[in-house]
Structures are given as C-alpha cells and as structure tokens.
Scaffold this motif. Structure first.
Motif, PDB file in Angstrom:
ATOM      1  N   PRO A  91       0.685  -1.170   0.291  1.00  0.00           N
ATOM      2  CA  PRO A  91       0.047   0.182  -0.145  1.00  0.00           C
ATOM      3  C   PRO A  91       0.909   1.236  -0.162  1.00  0.00           C
ATOM      4  O   PRO A  91       1.714   1.532   1.312  1.00  0.00           O
ATOM      5  CB  PRO A  91      -0.887  -0.153   1.646  1.00  0.00           C
ATOM      6  N   THR A  92       0.415   2.207  -0.791  1.00  0.00           N
ATOM      7  CA  THR A  92       1.423   3.416  -1.242  1.00  0.00           C
ATOM      8  C   THR A  92       0.402   4.504  -1.635  1.00  0.00           C
ATOM      9  O   THR A  92      -0.665   4.140  -1.819  1.00  0.00           O
ATOM     10  CB  THR A  92       2.612   3.125  -2.469  1.00  0.00           C
ATOM     11  N   ASP A  93       0.251   5.513  -0.428  1.00  0.00           N
ATOM     12  CA  ASP A  93      -0.560   7.187  -1.213  1.00  0.00           C
ATOM     13  C   ASP A  93      -0.013   7.399  -2.216  1.00  0.00           C
ATOM     14  O   ASP A  93       1.402   7.334  -2.706  1.00  0.00           O
ATOM     15  CB  ASP A  93       0.244   7.734  -0.215  1.00  0.00           C
ATOM     16  N   THR A  94      -1.041   8.233  -2.586  1.00  0.00           N
ATOM     17  CA  THR A  94      -0.725   9.160  -4.052  1.00  0.00           C
ATOM     18  C   THR A  94      -0.764  10.645  -3.533  1.00  0.00           C
ATOM     19  O   THR A  94      -1.543  10.631  -2.456  1.00  0.00           O
ATOM     20  CB  THR A  94      -1.650   8.992  -4.820  1.00  0.00           C
ATOM     21  N   PRO A  95      -0.579  11.481  -4.553  1.00  0.00           N
ATOM     22  CA  PRO A  95      -0.067  13.070  -4.220  1.00  0.00           C
ATOM     23  C   PRO A  95      -2.134  13.206  -4.056  1.00  0.00           C
ATOM     24  O   PRO A  95      -2.566  13.841  -3.089  1.00  0.00           O
ATOM     25  CB  PRO A  95      -0.430  13.654  -4.921  1.00  0.00           C
ATOM     26  N   GLY A  96      -2.708  12.694  -4.494  1.00  0.00           N
ATOM     27  CA  GLY A  96      -4.599  12.833  -4.888  1.00  0.00           C
ATOM     28  C   GLY A  96      -5.361  12.160  -3.686  1.00  0.00           C
ATOM     29  O   GLY A  96      -6.551  12.698  -3.672  1.00  0.00           O
ATOM     30  N   HIS A  97      -4.732  11.116  -3.050  1.00  0.00           N
ATOM     31  CA  HIS A  97      -4.852  11.078  -1.549  1.00  0.00           C
ATOM     32  C   HIS A  97      -5.416   9.765  -1.535  1.00  0.00           C
ATOM     33  O   HIS A  97      -6.640   9.351  -0.302  1.00  0.00           O
ATOM     34  CB  HIS A  97      -6.224  12.389  -0.852  1.00  0.00           C
ATOM     35  N   GLU A  98      -5.377   9.348  -2.380  1.00  0.00           N
ATOM     36  CA  GLU A  98      -5.969   7.649  -3.023  1.00  0.00           C
ATOM     37  C   GLU A  98      -4.625   6.755  -2.031  1.00  0.00           C
ATOM     38  O   GLU A  98      -4.024   7.423  -1.933  1.00  0.00           O
ATOM     39  CB  GLU A  98      -6.442   7.162  -4.144  1.00  0.00           C
ATOM     40  N   MET A  99      -5.105   5.303  -2.226  1.00  0.00           N
ATOM     41  CA  MET A  99      -3.728   4.514  -1.546  1.00  0.00           C
ATOM     42  C   MET A  99      -3.855   3.472  -2.670  1.00  0.00           C
ATOM     43  O   MET A  99      -5.035   3.197  -3.050  1.00  0.00           O
ATOM     44  CB  MET A  99      -4.242   3.897  -0.249  1.00  0.00           C
ATOM     45  N   PHE A 100      -3.078   3.329  -3.430  1.00  0.00           N
ATOM     46  CA  PHE A 100      -2.451   1.953  -4.310  1.00  0.00           C
ATOM     47  C   PHE A 100      -1.768   0.406  -3.973  1.00  0.00           C
ATOM     48  O   PHE A 100      -0.914   0.876  -2.739  1.00  0.00           O
ATOM     49  CB  PHE A 100      -2.497   2.179  -5.666  1.00  0.00           C
ATOM     50  N   MET A 101      -2.189  -0.437  -4.219  1.00  0.00           N
ATOM     51  CA  MET A 101      -1.128  -1.877  -3.971  1.00  0.00           C
ATOM     52  C   MET A 101      -1.437  -2.324  -5.284  1.00  0.00           C
ATOM     53  O   MET A 101      -2.082  -2.608  -6.841  1.00  0.00           O
ATOM     54  CB  MET A 101      -0.741  -1.856  -2.599  1.00  0.00           C
ATOM     55  N   ILE A 102      -0.078  -2.736  -5.659  1.00  0.00           N
ATOM     56  CA  ILE A 102       0.255  -3.557  -6.878  1.00  0.00           C
ATOM     57  C   ILE A 102       0.320  -5.259  -6.928  1.00  0.00           C
ATOM     58  O   ILE A 102       0.471  -5.434  -5.777  1.00  0.00           O
ATOM     59  CB  ILE A 102       0.970  -3.370  -7.866  1.00  0.00           C
ATOM     60  N   ALA A 103      -0.814  -5.918  -6.759  1.00  0.00           N
ATOM     61  CA  ALA A 103      -0.840  -8.056  -6.810  1.00  0.00           C
ATOM     62  C   ALA A 103      -0.886  -8.939  -8.250  1.00  0.00           C
ATOM     63  O   ALA A 103      -0.724  -7.937  -8.710  1.00  0.00           O
ATOM     64  CB  ALA A 103      -2.111  -8.088  -5.671  1.00  0.00           C
ATOM     65  N   GLU A 104      -0.234  -9.706  -7.449  1.00  0.00           N
ATOM     66  CA  GLU A 104      -0.610 -11.187  -9.074  1.00  0.00           C
ATOM     67  C   GLU A 104      -0.950 -12.159  -8.548  1.00  0.00           C
ATOM     68  O   GLU A 104      -1.204 -12.428  -6.640  1.00  0.00           O
ATOM     69  CB  GLU A 104       0.831 -11.567  -9.182  1.00  0.00           C
ATOM     70  N   ASP A 105      -2.719 -11.990  -8.952  1.00  0.00           N
ATOM     71  CA  ASP A 105      -3.188 -12.936  -8.745  1.00  0.00           C
ATOM     72  C   ASP A 105      -2.554 -14.553  -8.525  1.00  0.00           C
ATOM     73  O   ASP A 105      -1.535 -14.378  -9.183  1.00  0.00           O
ATOM     74  CB  ASP A 105      -4.933 -12.809  -9.284  1.00  0.00           C
ATOM     75  N   PRO A 106      -4.112 -15.434  -8.253  1.00  0.00           N
ATOM     76  CA  PRO A 106      -3.227 -16.621  -8.338  1.00  0.00           C
ATOM     77  C   PRO A 106      -2.616 -17.439  -9.893  1.00  0.00           C
ATOM     78  O   PRO A 106      -2.185 -18.342  -9.931  1.00  0.00           O
ATOM     79  CB  PRO A 106      -4.337 -17.527  -7.413  1.00  0.00           C
ATOM     80  N   GLY A 107      -3.331 -17.117 -10.101  1.00  0.00           N
ATOM     81  CA  GLY A 107      -3.185 -17.025 -11.898  1.00  0.00           C
ATOM     82  C   GLY A 107      -2.485 -16.369 -12.577  1.00  0.00           C
ATOM     83  O   GLY A 107      -1.446 -16.899 -13.888  1.00  0.00           O
ATOM     84  N   GLY A 108      -1.333 -15.380 -12.172  1.00  0.00           N
ATOM     85  CA  GLY A 108      -0.103 -14.850 -12.516  1.00  0.00           C
ATOM     86  C   GLY A 108      -0.319 -13.289 -13.195  1.00  0.00           C
ATOM     87  O   GLY A 108       0.270 -12.869 -13.440  1.00  0.00           O
ATOM     88  N   ALA A 109      -1.562 -12.898 -13.090  1.00  0.00           N
ATOM     89  CA  ALA A 109      -1.528 -11.201 -13.508  1.00  0.00           C
ATOM     90  C   ALA A 109      -1.775 -10.653 -12.656  1.00  0.00           C
ATOM     91  O   ALA A 109      -2.439 -10.617 -11.357  1.00  0.00           O
ATOM     92  CB  ALA A 109      -3.708 -11.891 -14.289  1.00  0.00           C
ATOM     93  N   VAL A 110      -1.098  -9.626 -13.196  1.00  0.00           N
ATOM     94  CA  VAL A 110      -1.166  -8.433 -12.415  1.00  0.00           C
ATOM     95  C   VAL A 110      -1.962  -7.611 -12.023  1.00  0.00           C
ATOM     96  O   VAL A 110      -2.898  -7.482 -13.608  1.00  0.00           O
ATOM     97  CB  VAL A 110       0.365  -7.924 -12.779  1.00  0.00           C
TER      98      VAL A 110
END
Length: 255
Positions: A91-110
């Motif tokens: 989890p990472t903050d953005t300048p626009g006050h959102e938070m995001f994260m990047i994951a990989e699902d069990p099938g390998g898609a980002v």
C-alpha cells in the motif's frame, strides 16, 4: 465511499516515452492532460479517466494496469496473501489522497487495488474512457474464487466451465462490471495472463473509424474490428507498445 467495492477505480499506463503516449491518446480519445509531480492525469470532459507515468526502472514493462476499488489496501494485503496471491507493491499513498497497491493473482495476472477517498471520481463507462475490463487467464478455477472472496463479486458462468469458451461475468451489485476468460487454449505461448482494457469510442467514431485513427497516429491493429453481442471491437497496440481494445457499444449484434 463513492466508488463501489470491486468496481474499477482507476487505470494507468506505464511508458518509457510519456510524450509519445500523450500525443497518441490525445489524438485518439481527445484526452486533456494535467501533470501532478511526475504523474500525468488524463481528463475527458473535465472528468479524470486515466493516468500515465514513466516507470522508475527499465525492467518495468510498458502496459496498462487496472485498479479495482478494495475499500482498504491494508486489509486487502492480508486477504491477497491468504487467498494465494502475491503483493508486488505494498500500500502506497498518492498525491491525490488515494492509496494503491499492486498484486499478482493466483493465475499470474497483475492487478492494482485502489482505496479512494469519499469524493473520488473516475470516468468509467463513458465515451473516450474505460468501459469494460476482462481477465485473460489460464486458470479460471484459481482466479474466480480469489476475486470473489477479495472483492465480493457475484459471478455468472457463461459457456462450459473448462470448455472451449469458458467465460465468467463478475457483478458489482446488479451491474455486470468485469469479465474473466479462461484462454489457455488461445493465449499464445509466452503471453502472460493479463487484464485486457476496453475503451469506448468517441460519439463521432465507430470502431472502424477509431482503428483508422489509431493507425494514422502510429498505432497497430492486432485484431481487426469484429461484431459481438456487446459491441463492435478491435484490439490495438499503441505507439509505445501497450495493448488495449476499442469498443463501440452502439453496434451490438447477435446473442
């Protein structure tokens, strides 16, 4: 929360040539750009519809990323790991006050997960903006329960499970919002599982005109326009190498 749990909350493109990408999508969709720090935000009719940034590392590929509203990225981190996925960017903050994260699902898609503030706006389902997204995976049996448990989707099977056309529609409330296509029989060797993003053409363009416009701007046609019950679609590659689909939802044919 103004963006419903499980609904697309954002999409962005990573490109090593930001100026070329901006020019291409401005010409194709009429996007207007605002730069915030090193991040470029595209607007259509004064509504934010996409982001664009240069990756920090040469190892990061040029690609579109879909972000799904998860309510809490910190809670999603625990759930992703428990459900067999991987956290790539915490989890990472953005300048626009959102938070995001990047994951990989069990099938390998980002896939990205998004945590938007209550007043967030995302131009989903309008002309010149993202209107559908579809997971292409080789393992629907693993990915379906992962997303259903993580984001509370109701899933409707279309076609025979494990057959030649194994497709699942995922609902947010009563709205069909996303699709999952098990494409193990058709996904070329070497092409990883991925989310395919669909952008609605502008009112003055049908799918064929959008394809011609993309070609005039330096894009490449990967799949010629074809009809479907959901609209006339074509798969394109932009000038920086990212793949996406254009769709004219006014041109629906068949069942």
């Amino acid at each position: 929360m103004s963006i419903a749990l499980g609904a697309p909350g954002w999409s962005d493109l990573t490109s090593h040539d930001v100026e070329a990408a901006r020019e291409f999508y401005t010409g194709l969709f009429g996007w207007r750009w605002v730069q915030r720090c090193e991040y470029n935000i595209a607007f259509r009719d004064d509504t934010p519809v996409a982001g664009l940034m240069k990756p920090e590392s040469d190892d990061i590929p040029t690609a579109w990323t879909l972000y799904l509203e998860c309510g809490s990225t910190r809670r999603a981190t625990e759930r992703i790991r428990a459900l067999g996925g991987k956290v790539i960017i915490p989890p990472t903050d953005t300048p626009g006050h959102e938070m995001f994260m990047i994951a990989e699902d069990p099938g390998g898609a980002v896939v990205g997960l998004w945590e938007a503030p209550d007043n967030a706006v995302f131009g989903w389902g309008r002309a010149g903006a993202l209107c559908w997204a579809e997971l292409h995976t080789r393992d629907g049996a693993a990915t379906d329960p992962f997303y259903a448990e993580l984001l509370a989707y109701r899933q409707e099977q279309i076609g025979e499970k494990g057959g030649a056309f194994d497709y699942t529609v995922w609902y947010v409330g009563d709205q069909p919002t996303l699709g999952r296509f098990e494409s193990g029989l058709s996904l070329p060797e070497g092409v990883p599982p991925h989310w395919q993003l669909y952008f609605q053409v502008n009112p003055d363009h049908d799918a064929d005109a959008a394809v011609a416009k993309a070609q005039s701007l330096g894009g490449e046609v990967l799949r010629e326009p074809s009809d479907s019950p959901h609209g006339r679609t074509a798969v394109l590659r932009d000038v920086v190498g990212a793949t996406f689909t254009v769709i004219d939802t006014a041109r629906r044919t068949g069942e």
